[in-house]
Design a protein around this motif. Sequence first.
Motif, mmCIF file in Angstrom:
data_model
loop_
_atom_site.group_PDB
_atom_site.id
_atom_site.type_symbol
_atom_site.label_atom_id
_atom_site.label_comp_id
_atom_site.label_asym_id
_atom_site.label_seq_id
_atom_site.Cartn_x
_atom_site.Cartn_y
_atom_site.Cartn_z
ATOM 1 N N ASN A 16 0.845 -1.192 0.000
ATOM 2 C CA ASN A 16 0.000 0.000 0.000
ATOM 3 C C ASN A 16 0.875 1.235 0.000
ATOM 4 N N VAL A 17 1.616 1.402 -1.094
ATOM 5 C CA VAL A 17 2.632 2.453 -1.135
ATOM 6 C C VAL A 17 2.027 3.833 -0.860
ATOM 7 N N LEU A 18 0.941 4.154 -1.571
ATOM 8 C CA LEU A 18 0.373 5.500 -1.456
ATOM 9 C C LEU A 18 -0.125 5.755 -0.041
ATOM 10 N N ARG A 19 -0.886 4.755 0.480
ATOM 11 C CA ARG A 19 -1.442 4.941 1.810
ATOM 12 C C ARG A 19 -0.335 5.036 2.851
ATOM 13 N N SER A 20 0.667 4.171 2.707
ATOM 14 C CA SER A 20 1.780 4.199 3.651
ATOM 15 C C SER A 20 2.474 5.550 3.595
ATOM 16 N N PHE A 21 2.636 6.056 2.367
ATOM 17 C CA PHE A 21 3.323 7.337 2.194
ATOM 18 C C PHE A 21 2.546 8.466 2.881
ATOM 19 N N LEU A 22 1.221 8.454 2.680
ATOM 20 C CA LEU A 22 0.399 9.506 3.282
ATOM 21 C C LEU A 22 0.453 9.429 4.810
ATOM 22 N N THR A 23 0.491 8.189 5.314
ATOM 23 C CA THR A 23 0.588 8.010 6.755
ATOM 24 C C THR A 23 1.910 8.562 7.267
ATOM 25 N N LEU A 24 2.955 8.233 6.495
ATOM 26 C CA LEU A 24 4.298 8.653 6.877
ATOM 27 C C LEU A 24 4.426 10.166 6.930
ATOM 28 N N LEU A 25 3.692 10.826 6.027
ATOM 29 C CA LEU A 25 3.841 12.258 5.841
ATOM 30 C C LEU A 25 3.787 13.029 7.162
ATOM 31 N N GLY A 26 2.816 12.663 8.000
ATOM 32 C CA GLY A 26 2.673 13.340 9.288
ATOM 33 C C GLY A 26 3.946 13.254 10.103
ATOM 34 N N LEU A 331 1.733 -4.056 15.621
ATOM 35 C CA LEU A 331 2.592 -3.159 16.383
ATOM 36 C C LEU A 331 3.899 -2.905 15.618
ATOM 37 N N VAL A 332 4.460 -3.990 15.104
ATOM 38 C CA VAL A 332 5.703 -3.866 14.338
ATOM 39 C C VAL A 332 5.444 -3.036 13.082
ATOM 40 N N GLU A 333 4.287 -3.281 12.472
ATOM 41 C CA GLU A 333 3.966 -2.535 11.256
ATOM 42 C C GLU A 333 3.905 -1.040 11.544
ATOM 43 N N ALA A 334 3.220 -0.680 12.632
ATOM 44 C CA ALA A 334 3.097 0.741 12.992
ATOM 45 C C ALA A 334 4.465 1.322 13.328
ATOM 46 N N THR A 335 5.285 0.523 14.038
ATOM 47 C CA THR A 335 6.600 1.012 14.442
ATOM 48 C C THR A 335 7.513 1.187 13.234
ATOM 49 N N VAL A 336 7.504 0.171 12.366
ATOM 50 C CA VAL A 336 8.334 0.255 11.157
ATOM 51 C C VAL A 336 7.906 1.466 10.329
ATOM 52 N N LEU A 337 6.601 1.646 10.223
ATOM 53 C CA LEU A 337 6.045 2.766 9.461
ATOM 54 C C LEU A 337 6.540 4.100 10.023
#
Lengths: 405, 234
Positions: A16-26, A331-337
Motif C-alpha cells: 500500500n505504497v500510497l497509503r503508507s506514504f500519506l501516513t508517513l507524511l505526518g 505493532l511492528v507494522e506501525a513502528t516500522v512505518l
Amino acid sequence: MIWETVRLSLISIRRNVLRSFLTLLGIVIGVAAVIAMLTIGSGTTEKVKADISKLGSNLLVVRSGRPAGPGGPGGLDQVVRPLAEKDLAALVAHLSGARAISPASQKQVRVIFGTESLTSGVTGTDSAYLDARDWKLVSGRPFSDSETRSGAGVCLVGETVRQQFFGAGDPEGEIVRVNRTSCKIIGLLEPKGYTGFGQDQDNVVLMPLAAYQRRIAGNRDIDSIYIAADDRTPTTELQPRVEDILRDTRRITPDRDDDFSIRDMTQIADAMASATTTMTGMLGAVAGVSLLVGGIGIMNIMLVSVTERTREIGIRLAIGAHEKHILIQFLVEATVLSLLGGIIGILIGLALAAIASVTLTIPFSPSPAVILLAVGFSALIGMVFGFFPALRGARLDPIDALRHE
Amino acid sequence: MSGPVLISFDKVWKSYGQGEARVHALAGVDLAIRKGEFVAIMGPSGSGKSTAMNIIGCLDTPTSGTYSFEGIDAGRLDRNRRALLRNLYVGFVFQGYNLLPRTTAAENVELPLIYRGVARSERRALAMQALAEVGLVGREHHTPAELSGGQQQRVAIARAIVTRPTLLVADEPTGNLDTARTHEIMELLTRLNAELGLTIAMVTHEADVAAYAERTIRFLDGHVASDSKNLEMA
C-alpha cells in the motif's frame, strides 16, 4: 519470529505504497520540523557565541557612567565623569590576573584617500589593544611604544577600509586623511566580519591614543578600557578587583555608587546563547506538537488497516496465530512505518537545516543526540499509537473475522 | 480405514441470544468421527452444520455439553490454547479460498509454519513439498490473482496440509468452482485422505460432492437428522 514480522510488515507497507506514504507524511513533517528547528537553533547559538567571542573572549569593558540597573543607565543627577589616564595607569599598576589592558576612544570620522572617502570608526588606543581584542595583523607592524607615547601620525586599517581605498592592493606606507590630520598606514588588520548585530568590525582605523586625543577628539578623555583576563583568571574574579581599583583612584566614597560600568563580555555571550537556546527549545516544542499529530495519523491508518484486513486476521487466527502474533504484527507494522517516517524526516530536516545554514550564514551543526532522540521518539510514537489498533485486531473473533467481507 | 475416535460431541448445545429470542443452533448433538474418516456434513441453512464445523475446527466452543478432540476437552480451552490446537492439529479449507492477497503461493503455504516457529529454510522446503502434493509445481511464486479458482483452492489445501494436521476442516471447498474443477479438488481430497490418513470433515450442499466422502451426516434444526455410510461410487 520478530525479523519475520518486520519483513512481513515491510511487505505490507510496500503493498500500500500510497497509503503508507500519506501516513508517513505526518511523521516525516513532524520529525523534519523538529530536526530542522533544533539544528538551525544550535547553529544560531554557535554563531552568536562566535560573534561575541570575536569581540574578544574573557574581556571586561569599562565605560564611564553608572551601570544599567534600577534607576536606569547614566542617571540625570550627576554629570558623567569620563575615564582618565590615571584610571588606566592605576589598573596597569595594580591589577593582577589581566593579560592586556588597553584604552580606547572612538568616533565615526570621515577618512579620505585621493578622491575616495569613507566614514569609519576611528579609534585611539595603544599597542595592547590588539592583544586585548584578540586581533592579529595580516601585514605590517603594531604601534611602537615611542609612537604610542608621542602620538605619532600612524595608523592600522581594517579590511573594509583597505577595500574601499586600495582594492586588493597593499595599503602599507600610504597616507590617508583623517578629519583635518593625516596618518601613515603601517599595518593591515585581520578581517573579523560582521557582528551578530550587523556591525562591520572591519571598518576601522586604529591610531595612537595621544594622536586621537590631540587631533580628533580635542580632549584627554578615554571612552573605554578593555581588560583581557589571563588564562588562569575568570572574568568574574577579575571584575571586583577592577571595581576596587577604580573606586579607589576615582575616590568614590563607600556610600556612593560606581560612576563607571564594567561589562563582562563572557556573561553577555552566555546570556545571548542561553536566550537562543530557550528560543530553540520553544520552536522545537512547537514542532514536537506536529509529531504528535503525526502519531494520531498513524493510529488512524492502523485502525483502517485493521478493519480492512479483518479477513486476513481471521485467516491468520484460523491457521493458528496466537493473539500475540497478531498484536506484534500490527505493532511492528506501525513502528516500522513511523520509524521509516522518522528516518525520512531526519534526512529532510537535515537538508533544510543545511540550506538554512548556507542562506543565514550560520554553522551547520547537527546534533547526534537530537537525531537519536528523533529516531527513538518516532519509534515510540508508532508503538504507542499502534497499540490500540493492534490490540483491536488481536482480539477479533476468528469466525466473525472470516465472515467479514 | 477408520481408527480410534478423534472427535466426539457429547450432548453439545450451542445457543445464541437471551430469553424469548434464544436460538439453539445445536440442540444436544451426539456425534463421533474416527481418525482417517472422510465425513461430509450436509443440511439446509440454519440447520447448525456451520456451527458444528466451527466447533469441530476449534474456532468456537459449545454453550454446554462436551466437545473432545483427541481426548482433549477442547470446548473448555481458552482462545489462545485453541489457537495452538488449530495450529498443531487442524487445517482449514474455505469456500472463498481465503489466501492472503499479493502474497505468493509459497508464502501463503508457509504461513502456518511461521506461527509454529519453523526455521525459514525448512519452511520453504515443506511449502514446496505441500505444493507438489497438490499438483502446483511451477506455480510457487504466483500470487492468488495470477491463479485460477481451482489453483487457488489447491494452494489453500497445500496451506492446510503443510503442517501435517490430523484433521482437515473443509467448508464448501468446491462452492466457487465449476464441475470439472470440483471433481479435481474432490479427487485431491480423496487422495490426501487415503495417502496421508487425513481425517476430513467437509460441509457441502451438493450430493455429488458429498458422495466422495465415506459417510454423510445431515443436520436439521440443530439435530443430527441422519448419519449414514455412503455407497462406493461406481
